[in-house]
Scaffold this active site. Structure first.
Site, PDB file in Angstrom:
ATOM      1  N   GLY A  33       6.450  -2.822  -2.299  1.00  0.00           N
ATOM      2  CA  GLY A  33       7.017  -3.929  -3.068  1.00  0.00           C
ATOM      3  C   GLY A  33       7.023  -5.239  -2.325  1.00  0.00           C
ATOM      4  N   ASN A  34       6.947  -6.318  -3.073  1.00  0.00           N
ATOM      5  CA  ASN A  34       7.006  -7.652  -2.476  1.00  0.00           C
ATOM      6  C   ASN A  34       7.483  -8.633  -3.532  1.00  0.00           C
ATOM      7  OD1 ASN A  34       4.155  -7.897  -3.735  1.00  0.00           O
ATOM      8  ND2 ASN A  34       3.907  -6.392  -2.085  1.00  0.00           N
ATOM      9  N   GLY A  50       4.593  -5.366   6.191  1.00  0.00           N
ATOM     10  CA  GLY A  50       4.924  -4.344   7.194  1.00  0.00           C
ATOM     11  C   GLY A  50       6.307  -4.420   7.821  1.00  0.00           C
ATOM     12  N   SER A  78       0.663  -8.401   2.032  1.00  0.00           N
ATOM     13  CA  SER A  78      -0.785  -8.257   1.789  1.00  0.00           C
ATOM     14  C   SER A  78      -1.119  -8.521   0.321  1.00  0.00           C
ATOM     15  CB  SER A  78      -1.243  -6.849   2.182  1.00  0.00           C
ATOM     16  OG  SER A  78      -0.522  -5.902   1.412  1.00  0.00           O
ATOM     17  N   GLU A  79      -0.096  -8.470  -0.551  1.00  0.00           N
ATOM     18  CA  GLU A  79      -0.339  -8.741  -1.975  1.00  0.00           C
ATOM     19  C   GLU A  79      -0.174 -10.221  -2.313  1.00  0.00           C
ATOM     20  OE1 GLU A  79      -1.823  -6.631  -3.489  1.00  0.00           O
ATOM     21  OE2 GLU A  79      -0.926  -4.625  -3.566  1.00  0.00           O
ATOM     22  N   HIS A  98       7.090  -7.580  -7.479  1.00  0.00           N
ATOM     23  CA  HIS A  98       6.159  -6.449  -7.600  1.00  0.00           C
ATOM     24  C   HIS A  98       6.772  -5.254  -6.879  1.00  0.00           C
ATOM     25  CE1 HIS A  98       2.929  -3.675  -7.042  1.00  0.00           C
ATOM     26  NE2 HIS A  98       2.953  -3.852  -5.729  1.00  0.00           N
ATOM     27  N   HIS A 100       7.101  -0.506  -7.024  1.00  0.00           N
ATOM     28  CA  HIS A 100       6.607   0.777  -7.535  1.00  0.00           C
ATOM     29  C   HIS A 100       7.784   1.658  -7.950  1.00  0.00           C
ATOM     30  CE1 HIS A 100       3.939  -0.113  -3.801  1.00  0.00           C
ATOM     31  NE2 HIS A 100       3.490  -0.837  -4.815  1.00  0.00           N
ATOM     32  N   HIS A 163      -0.776   1.948  -9.966  1.00  0.00           N
ATOM     33  CA  HIS A 163      -0.158   1.189  -8.876  1.00  0.00           C
ATOM     34  C   HIS A 163       1.333   0.935  -9.130  1.00  0.00           C
ATOM     35  CE1 HIS A 163      -0.707  -2.287  -5.764  1.00  0.00           C
ATOM     36  NE2 HIS A 163       0.510  -1.796  -5.746  1.00  0.00           N
TER      37      HIS A 163
HETATM   38 ZN   LIG Z   1       2.080  -2.416  -4.554  1.00  0.00          ZN
END
Ligand SMILES: [Zn+2]
Length: 432
Positions: A33-34, A50, A78-79, A98, A100, A163
Protein backbone atom coordinates in the site's frame (compact mmCIF):
# COMPACT_ATOMS: atom_id res chain seq x y z
CA UNK A 1 -8.96 17.46 18.82
CA UNK A 2 -9.53 16.11 15.33
CA UNK A 3 -7.42 13.09 14.41
CA UNK A 4 -7.43 14.20 10.79
CA UNK A 5 -7.81 17.86 9.88
CA UNK A 6 -7.50 18.12 6.09
CA UNK A 7 -7.56 21.90 6.18
CA UNK A 8 -4.73 22.60 8.59
CA UNK A 9 -2.63 19.46 9.01
CA UNK A 10 0.55 19.24 6.93
CA UNK A 11 0.43 16.53 4.21
CA UNK A 12 3.06 14.43 6.03
CA UNK A 13 0.91 14.44 9.19
CA UNK A 14 -2.20 13.48 7.23
CA UNK A 15 -0.44 10.67 5.37
CA UNK A 16 1.17 9.37 8.55
CA UNK A 17 -2.16 9.38 10.40
CA UNK A 18 -4.12 7.68 7.62
CA UNK A 19 -1.58 4.97 6.73
CA UNK A 20 -1.38 4.12 10.46
CA UNK A 21 -5.16 3.78 10.63
CA UNK A 22 -5.28 1.66 7.46
CA UNK A 23 -2.59 -0.64 8.87
CA UNK A 24 -4.15 -0.98 12.34
CA UNK A 25 -7.58 -1.81 10.89
CA UNK A 26 -6.22 -4.69 8.81
CA UNK A 27 -6.54 -3.03 5.42
CA UNK A 28 -2.88 -3.18 4.44
CA UNK A 29 0.22 -5.19 5.29
CA UNK A 30 3.58 -3.99 6.63
CA UNK A 31 5.01 -3.71 3.13
CA UNK A 32 1.90 -3.12 0.99
CA UNK A 33 0.00 0.00 0.00
CA UNK A 34 0.94 3.60 -0.58
CA UNK A 35 -0.83 6.92 -0.22
CA UNK A 36 -0.16 10.42 -1.47
CA UNK A 37 -1.32 14.03 -1.35
CA UNK A 38 -0.79 16.72 -3.98
CA UNK A 39 -0.49 20.15 -2.37
CA UNK A 40 -1.33 23.59 -3.78
CA UNK A 41 2.21 23.98 -5.16
CA UNK A 42 1.84 20.81 -7.23
CA UNK A 43 4.32 18.90 -5.03
CA UNK A 44 3.39 15.28 -4.30
CA UNK A 45 3.89 13.91 -0.76
CA UNK A 46 3.98 10.11 -0.72
CA UNK A 47 4.75 7.14 1.52
CA UNK A 48 8.30 5.82 1.11
CA UNK A 49 9.43 2.62 -0.52
CA UNK A 50 10.33 -0.29 1.76
CA UNK A 51 9.55 1.23 5.18
CA UNK A 52 7.40 -0.64 7.75
CA UNK A 53 3.82 0.71 7.56
CA UNK A 54 3.32 -0.22 11.20
CA UNK A 55 5.99 2.18 12.48
CA UNK A 56 6.08 4.99 9.92
CA UNK A 57 6.70 8.53 11.21
CA UNK A 58 6.22 11.92 9.57
CA UNK A 59 9.97 12.05 8.87
CA UNK A 60 9.67 9.02 6.58
CA UNK A 61 7.23 10.67 4.14
CA UNK A 62 8.87 11.74 0.87
CA UNK A 63 8.17 14.83 -1.25
CA UNK A 64 8.47 14.68 -5.04
CA UNK A 65 8.65 18.32 -6.10
CA UNK A 66 6.89 19.65 -9.15
CA UNK A 67 10.23 19.77 -11.01
CA UNK A 68 10.83 16.04 -10.28
CA UNK A 69 13.45 16.50 -7.56
CA UNK A 70 13.03 14.37 -4.44
CA UNK A 71 13.25 15.52 -0.82
CA UNK A 72 13.29 13.08 2.09
CA UNK A 73 15.14 10.29 3.84
CA UNK A 74 13.94 7.51 1.53
CA UNK A 75 13.01 6.71 -2.04
CA UNK A 76 9.34 7.42 -2.90
CA UNK A 77 6.97 4.46 -3.19
CA UNK A 78 7.70 2.28 -6.22
CA UNK A 79 4.09 2.93 -7.29
CA UNK A 80 4.74 6.67 -7.60
CA UNK A 81 4.25 6.51 -11.43
CA UNK A 82 0.53 5.71 -11.15
CA UNK A 83 -0.04 8.29 -8.40
CA UNK A 84 1.51 10.89 -10.71
CA UNK A 85 -0.52 9.67 -13.70
CA UNK A 86 -3.82 9.94 -11.76
CA UNK A 87 -3.01 13.43 -10.44
CA UNK A 88 -2.23 14.54 -14.00
CA UNK A 89 -5.46 12.99 -15.30
CA UNK A 90 -7.78 14.42 -12.65
CA UNK A 91 -6.98 17.90 -11.35
CA UNK A 92 -9.81 17.85 -8.76
CA UNK A 93 -8.32 14.83 -6.94
CA UNK A 94 -5.68 15.77 -4.36
CA UNK A 95 -5.35 12.52 -2.40
CA UNK A 96 -4.81 8.91 -3.50
CA UNK A 97 -4.90 5.64 -1.58
CA UNK A 98 -3.66 2.34 -2.96
CA UNK A 99 -3.74 -0.87 -0.93
CA UNK A 100 -4.50 -4.58 -1.01
CA UNK A 101 -7.33 -5.03 1.52
CA UNK A 102 -8.60 -8.63 1.50
CA UNK A 103 -12.18 -8.23 0.21
CA UNK A 104 -11.20 -5.84 -2.56
CA UNK A 105 -8.37 -8.18 -3.56
CA UNK A 106 -10.95 -11.00 -3.70
CA UNK A 107 -12.75 -9.05 -6.45
CA UNK A 108 -9.43 -8.18 -8.09
CA UNK A 109 -8.33 -11.82 -8.35
CA UNK A 110 -11.78 -13.06 -9.39
CA UNK A 111 -11.61 -10.25 -11.99
CA UNK A 112 -14.94 -8.79 -11.03
CA UNK A 113 -16.20 -5.30 -10.29
CA UNK A 114 -18.23 -4.99 -7.06
CA UNK A 115 -21.76 -3.64 -7.45
CA UNK A 116 -21.91 -0.92 -4.81
CA UNK A 117 -25.70 -0.64 -5.05
CA UNK A 118 -26.15 -2.98 -2.07
CA UNK A 119 -27.04 0.12 -0.01
CA UNK A 120 -27.78 3.70 -1.09
CA UNK A 121 -24.90 4.77 1.10
CA UNK A 122 -22.21 2.56 -0.49
CA UNK A 123 -23.38 3.63 -3.91
CA UNK A 124 -23.30 7.31 -2.97
CA UNK A 125 -19.80 7.24 -1.45
CA UNK A 126 -18.12 4.87 -3.91
CA UNK A 127 -20.04 5.44 -7.14
CA UNK A 128 -19.38 3.15 -10.08
CA UNK A 129 -16.08 1.33 -9.92
CA UNK A 130 -13.53 1.14 -12.73
CA UNK A 131 -11.31 -1.78 -13.70
CA UNK A 132 -7.70 -1.55 -14.88
CA UNK A 133 -6.08 -4.55 -16.64
CA UNK A 134 -2.98 -6.08 -15.07
CA UNK A 135 0.32 -4.25 -15.30
CA UNK A 136 3.73 -4.88 -13.73
CA UNK A 137 3.93 -3.08 -10.33
CA UNK A 138 5.88 0.16 -10.52
CA UNK A 139 5.79 0.36 -14.33
CA UNK A 140 4.83 3.42 -16.35
CA UNK A 141 2.57 1.06 -18.31
CA UNK A 142 0.51 0.29 -15.19
CA UNK A 143 0.23 4.04 -14.56
CA UNK A 144 -1.16 4.55 -18.06
CA UNK A 145 -3.72 1.75 -17.71
CA UNK A 146 -5.00 3.13 -14.41
CA UNK A 147 -5.01 6.76 -15.54
CA UNK A 148 -7.05 5.72 -18.60
CA UNK A 149 -9.84 4.53 -16.28
CA UNK A 150 -9.72 7.75 -14.26
CA UNK A 151 -9.77 9.87 -17.45
CA UNK A 152 -12.25 8.05 -19.66
CA UNK A 153 -14.93 7.26 -17.14
CA UNK A 154 -14.50 9.77 -14.37
CA UNK A 155 -14.29 6.97 -11.78
CA UNK A 156 -12.92 7.76 -8.33
CA UNK A 157 -12.14 4.12 -7.53
CA UNK A 158 -10.56 1.50 -9.77
CA UNK A 159 -10.01 -2.22 -9.20
CA UNK A 160 -6.50 -3.23 -10.33
CA UNK A 161 -6.58 -6.68 -11.91
CA UNK A 162 -4.71 -9.27 -9.81
CA UNK A 163 -3.42 -6.54 -7.54
CA UNK A 164 -5.77 -4.39 -5.40
CA UNK A 165 -7.51 -1.05 -5.56
CA UNK A 166 -6.66 2.59 -6.11
CA UNK A 167 -8.94 5.44 -5.10
CA UNK A 168 -8.87 9.20 -5.30
CA UNK A 169 -10.48 11.91 -3.21
CA UNK A 170 -10.88 15.65 -3.22
CA UNK A 171 -8.97 15.51 0.08
CA UNK A 172 -7.47 12.77 2.25
CA UNK A 173 -10.65 12.23 4.29
CA UNK A 174 -12.72 11.91 1.13
CA UNK A 175 -10.26 9.31 -0.23
CA UNK A 176 -10.16 7.42 3.08
CA UNK A 177 -13.95 7.29 3.37
CA UNK A 178 -14.26 5.92 -0.17
CA UNK A 179 -11.55 3.33 0.51
CA UNK A 180 -13.01 2.09 3.79
CA UNK A 181 -16.61 2.15 2.54
CA UNK A 182 -15.69 0.17 -0.58
CA UNK A 183 -13.76 -2.47 1.38
CA UNK A 184 -16.69 -2.87 3.83
CA UNK A 185 -19.10 -3.00 0.89
CA UNK A 186 -17.02 -5.85 -0.60
CA UNK A 187 -16.85 -7.70 2.74
CA UNK A 188 -20.64 -7.44 2.97
CA UNK A 189 -21.08 -8.81 -0.58
CA UNK A 190 -18.69 -11.71 0.15
CA UNK A 191 -20.50 -12.57 3.40
CA UNK A 192 -23.96 -12.17 1.86
CA UNK A 193 -22.90 -14.57 -0.91
CA UNK A 194 -22.17 -17.24 1.71
CA UNK A 195 -25.72 -16.90 3.05
CA UNK A 196 -27.60 -16.66 -0.24
CA UNK A 197 -28.22 -14.31 -3.12
CA UNK A 198 -26.86 -10.75 -3.07
CA UNK A 199 -29.74 -8.32 -3.63
CA UNK A 200 -28.92 -4.93 -5.08
CA UNK A 201 -31.01 -1.80 -5.39
CA UNK A 202 -32.09 -0.13 -8.63
CA UNK A 203 -31.05 3.44 -9.44
CA UNK A 204 -34.68 4.46 -8.96
CA UNK A 205 -34.77 2.98 -5.42
CA UNK A 206 -31.55 4.78 -4.54
CA UNK A 207 -32.79 8.13 -5.90
CA UNK A 208 -36.06 7.69 -4.06
CA UNK A 209 -34.21 6.95 -0.81
CA UNK A 210 -32.00 10.01 -1.12
CA UNK A 211 -34.93 12.30 -1.88
CA UNK A 212 -36.58 11.33 1.42
CA UNK A 213 -33.77 12.47 3.64
CA UNK A 214 -33.38 16.19 3.90
CA UNK A 215 -30.90 18.16 5.92
CA UNK A 216 -33.39 21.03 5.80
CA UNK A 217 -34.03 21.21 9.54
CA UNK A 218 -34.88 24.13 11.80
CA UNK A 219 -32.30 25.46 14.25
CA UNK A 220 -32.40 27.17 17.64
CA UNK A 221 -29.84 29.66 18.89
CA UNK A 222 -29.93 29.61 22.70
CA UNK A 223 -28.30 26.24 23.36
CA UNK A 224 -26.89 25.71 26.81
CA UNK A 225 -24.74 22.87 27.93
CA UNK A 226 -25.33 21.74 31.52
CA UNK A 227 -22.99 19.17 33.05
CA UNK A 228 -25.27 16.17 32.41
CA UNK A 229 -25.50 17.16 28.72
CA UNK A 230 -21.71 17.46 28.46
CA UNK A 231 -21.26 14.07 30.11
CA UNK A 232 -23.52 12.48 27.49
CA UNK A 233 -21.49 14.10 24.67
CA UNK A 234 -18.33 12.64 26.12
CA UNK A 235 -19.90 9.16 26.44
CA UNK A 236 -21.11 9.32 22.83
CA UNK A 237 -17.71 10.28 21.45
CA UNK A 238 -16.03 7.41 23.32
CA UNK A 239 -18.58 4.85 22.12
CA UNK A 240 -18.51 6.08 18.50
CA UNK A 241 -14.70 5.89 18.38
CA UNK A 242 -14.86 2.44 19.97
CA UNK A 243 -17.42 1.31 17.40
CA UNK A 244 -15.09 2.44 14.60
CA UNK A 245 -12.10 0.68 16.15
CA UNK A 246 -14.13 -2.54 16.53
CA UNK A 247 -15.26 -2.47 12.87
CA UNK A 248 -18.88 -1.83 13.92
CA UNK A 249 -19.07 1.59 12.32
CA UNK A 250 -17.22 3.12 9.39
CA UNK A 251 -16.05 6.66 8.82
CA UNK A 252 -18.89 7.52 6.44
CA UNK A 253 -21.87 5.77 8.09
CA UNK A 254 -23.29 5.27 11.56
CA UNK A 255 -25.62 7.29 13.77
CA UNK A 256 -25.79 7.30 17.55
CA UNK A 257 -28.14 9.24 19.78
CA UNK A 258 -28.86 9.50 23.50
CA UNK A 259 -31.98 10.79 25.21
CA UNK A 260 -31.23 13.78 27.37
CA UNK A 261 -34.47 15.31 28.72
CA UNK A 262 -37.87 13.80 27.92
CA UNK A 263 -37.91 13.75 24.10
CA UNK A 264 -34.85 15.99 23.71
CA UNK A 265 -31.72 14.15 22.68
CA UNK A 266 -28.18 14.37 21.37
CA UNK A 267 -27.30 12.92 17.97
CA UNK A 268 -24.27 12.49 15.72
CA UNK A 269 -23.75 15.09 12.98
CA UNK A 270 -24.20 14.57 9.26
CA UNK A 271 -21.06 14.24 7.19
CA UNK A 272 -18.37 14.18 9.87
CA UNK A 273 -16.11 11.12 9.77
CA UNK A 274 -17.22 8.97 12.70
CA UNK A 275 -13.74 8.33 14.14
CA UNK A 276 -13.01 12.03 13.79
CA UNK A 277 -16.04 13.16 15.81
CA UNK A 278 -15.38 15.35 18.85
CA UNK A 279 -17.78 16.54 21.59
CA UNK A 280 -18.25 19.81 19.75
CA UNK A 281 -19.66 17.99 16.68
CA UNK A 282 -22.52 16.32 18.61
CA UNK A 283 -25.87 18.00 17.89
CA UNK A 284 -28.36 18.91 20.61
CA UNK A 285 -31.99 18.43 19.51
CA UNK A 286 -34.77 20.16 21.49
CA UNK A 287 -38.43 19.90 20.52
CA UNK A 288 -37.40 18.53 17.13
CA UNK A 289 -35.12 21.51 16.40
CA UNK A 290 -31.32 21.29 16.15
CA UNK A 291 -28.77 23.60 17.75
CA UNK A 292 -27.52 26.25 15.40
CA UNK A 293 -24.45 25.80 13.22
CA UNK A 294 -24.70 22.01 13.03
CA UNK A 295 -26.30 19.55 10.65
CA UNK A 296 -27.74 16.51 12.46
CA UNK A 297 -27.75 12.97 11.05
CA UNK A 298 -30.40 12.54 8.36
CA UNK A 299 -32.03 9.93 10.64
CA UNK A 300 -33.03 12.65 13.11
CA UNK A 301 -36.80 12.30 12.53
CA UNK A 302 -36.79 8.55 13.04
CA UNK A 303 -34.70 8.77 16.23
CA UNK A 304 -37.07 11.43 17.51
CA UNK A 305 -40.15 9.26 16.88
CA UNK A 306 -38.47 6.26 18.54
CA UNK A 307 -37.87 8.32 21.70
CA UNK A 308 -41.38 9.78 21.66
CA UNK A 309 -43.10 6.42 21.24
CA UNK A 310 -40.82 4.30 23.45
CA UNK A 311 -40.25 5.74 26.95
CA UNK A 312 -38.03 2.78 27.89
CA UNK A 313 -35.46 3.58 25.15
CA UNK A 314 -32.70 6.02 26.03
CA UNK A 315 -30.13 5.37 23.33
CA UNK A 316 -30.07 4.26 19.69
CA UNK A 317 -27.27 3.16 17.36
CA UNK A 318 -27.80 2.55 13.65
CA UNK A 319 -24.96 1.23 11.54
CA UNK A 320 -23.91 -1.24 8.81
CA UNK A 321 -21.53 -3.89 10.19
CA UNK A 322 -20.56 -6.44 7.56
CA UNK A 323 -22.13 -9.58 9.01
CA UNK A 324 -25.47 -8.10 10.04
CA UNK A 325 -25.62 -6.37 6.66
CA UNK A 326 -24.80 -9.69 4.94
CA UNK A 327 -28.16 -10.84 6.33
CA UNK A 328 -29.81 -7.58 5.34
CA UNK A 329 -28.44 -7.71 1.80
CA UNK A 330 -29.19 -11.38 1.15
CA UNK A 331 -32.67 -11.30 2.71
CA UNK A 332 -31.57 -14.06 5.12
CA UNK A 333 -33.34 -14.32 8.46
CA UNK A 334 -31.03 -13.26 11.28
CA UNK A 335 -31.75 -16.13 13.64
CA UNK A 336 -30.51 -15.28 17.13
CA UNK A 337 -31.55 -18.63 18.61
CA UNK A 338 -27.92 -19.65 18.36
CA UNK A 339 -26.45 -19.46 21.85
CA UNK A 340 -28.20 -18.40 25.08
CA UNK A 341 -26.37 -15.06 25.32
CA UNK A 342 -27.51 -13.93 21.87
CA UNK A 343 -31.16 -14.61 22.52
CA UNK A 344 -31.14 -13.23 26.08
CA UNK A 345 -29.57 -9.97 24.92
CA UNK A 346 -31.32 -9.51 21.59
CA UNK A 347 -34.48 -11.63 21.55
CA UNK A 348 -35.88 -12.14 18.07
CA UNK A 349 -34.64 -9.69 15.42
CA UNK A 350 -37.05 -9.04 12.54
CA UNK A 351 -36.10 -7.70 9.11
CA UNK A 352 -38.22 -5.04 7.47
CA UNK A 353 -38.23 -4.12 3.77
CA UNK A 354 -36.02 -1.45 2.26
CA UNK A 355 -37.72 1.96 2.43
CA UNK A 356 -39.41 1.37 5.80
CA UNK A 357 -37.13 4.01 7.37
CA UNK A 358 -39.10 6.74 5.59
CA UNK A 359 -42.32 5.09 4.33
CA UNK A 360 -43.74 4.14 7.71
CA UNK A 361 -41.90 6.21 10.29
CA UNK A 362 -44.40 5.68 13.11
CA UNK A 363 -44.96 2.00 12.36
CA UNK A 364 -41.22 1.43 12.43
CA UNK A 365 -40.76 3.45 15.63
CA UNK A 366 -43.56 1.47 17.31
CA UNK A 367 -41.88 -1.85 16.47
CA UNK A 368 -39.29 -0.99 19.11
CA UNK A 369 -41.98 -1.48 21.73
CA UNK A 370 -41.56 -5.16 21.01
CA UNK A 371 -38.10 -5.53 19.50
CA UNK A 372 -34.72 -4.27 20.63
CA UNK A 373 -32.93 -4.75 17.32
CA UNK A 374 -34.25 -4.37 13.77
CA UNK A 375 -32.67 -4.95 10.39
CA UNK A 376 -33.75 -2.81 7.45
CA UNK A 377 -32.94 -4.67 4.24
CA UNK A 378 -30.26 -3.03 2.08
CA UNK A 379 -30.05 -0.17 4.55
CA UNK A 380 -28.84 -0.66 8.12
CA UNK A 381 -29.40 -2.20 11.55
CA UNK A 382 -31.04 -0.32 14.43
CA UNK A 383 -30.09 -1.22 17.99
CA UNK A 384 -31.88 0.33 20.96
CA UNK A 385 -31.41 0.16 24.70
CA UNK A 386 -31.39 1.97 27.99
CA UNK A 387 -27.81 3.09 28.69
CA UNK A 388 -25.55 3.78 25.70
CA UNK A 389 -23.01 1.17 26.82
CA UNK A 390 -25.76 -1.50 26.96
CA UNK A 391 -26.90 -0.54 23.47
CA UNK A 392 -23.32 -0.81 22.25
CA UNK A 393 -23.04 -4.23 23.89
CA UNK A 394 -26.23 -5.40 22.10
CA UNK A 395 -24.71 -4.21 18.83
CA UNK A 396 -21.53 -6.19 19.53
CA UNK A 397 -23.52 -9.30 20.46
CA UNK A 398 -25.64 -8.94 17.31
CA UNK A 399 -22.64 -8.55 15.00
CA UNK A 400 -20.73 -11.43 16.65
CA UNK A 401 -23.81 -13.65 16.33
CA UNK A 402 -24.23 -12.64 12.69
CA UNK A 403 -20.54 -13.43 12.11
CA UNK A 404 -21.00 -16.92 13.62
CA UNK A 405 -23.98 -17.51 11.34
CA UNK A 406 -21.98 -16.46 8.27
CA UNK A 407 -19.17 -18.82 9.32
CA UNK A 408 -21.63 -21.62 10.12
CA UNK A 409 -22.91 -21.39 6.54
CA UNK A 410 -19.56 -22.94 5.49
CA UNK A 411 -19.66 -25.54 8.28
CA UNK A 412 -23.18 -26.92 8.10
CA UNK A 413 -26.81 -25.91 8.52
CA UNK A 414 -27.69 -23.97 11.66
CA UNK A 415 -29.26 -26.09 14.39
CA UNK A 416 -31.17 -23.45 16.37
CA UNK A 417 -32.19 -23.80 20.00
CA UNK A 418 -35.74 -25.12 20.28
CA UNK A 419 -38.85 -23.51 21.78
CA UNK A 420 -38.41 -25.45 25.04
CA UNK A 421 -34.90 -24.05 25.58
CA UNK A 422 -36.09 -20.53 24.70
CA UNK A 423 -38.99 -20.81 27.18
CA UNK A 424 -36.53 -21.97 29.82
CA UNK A 425 -34.34 -18.89 29.14
CA UNK A 426 -37.40 -16.66 29.21
CA UNK A 427 -38.21 -17.81 32.74
CA UNK A 428 -34.63 -18.06 34.04
CA UNK A 429 -33.67 -14.56 32.84
CA UNK A 430 -37.04 -12.92 33.31
CA UNK A 431 -37.42 -11.98 29.63
CA UNK A 432 -40.88 -10.76 28.66
ZN1 LIG B 1 0.19 -2.60 -4.70
Amino acid sequence: MKQLDVKLMHPVEQINMVIGRIYRTGMTTTSGGNISIRDNNGDIWITPSGVDKGSLTVKDIVCVKKDGSIEGLHKPSSEYPFHKAIFEARPELTAIIHAHPPALVAFSIARQIPNTSITPHARFICGEIGYAPYGCPGSEELGKKIAREFINNNYKAVIMENHGVVLGGTDMMDAYQRFETLEFCCRTIVNAGKLGKVNTLTNKQIENYQSHFTSDINHFTDANYPSDERALRSDMVKIIHRACNQGLMISSFGTASVRWNESDFLITPHNVSRWNITSDDIVQVKNGVAEQGKIPSNQILLHQRIYELNPHINSIISTQPVNLMAHGVSGTKFDVRTIPESWIFLQDVPSVPFGTAYDNLDDLALMFNKYRVLLIENDCVFVTGDKLLNTFDYLEVAEFSANSLVMAASVGPLCPMGDAEIDELRIAFNVK
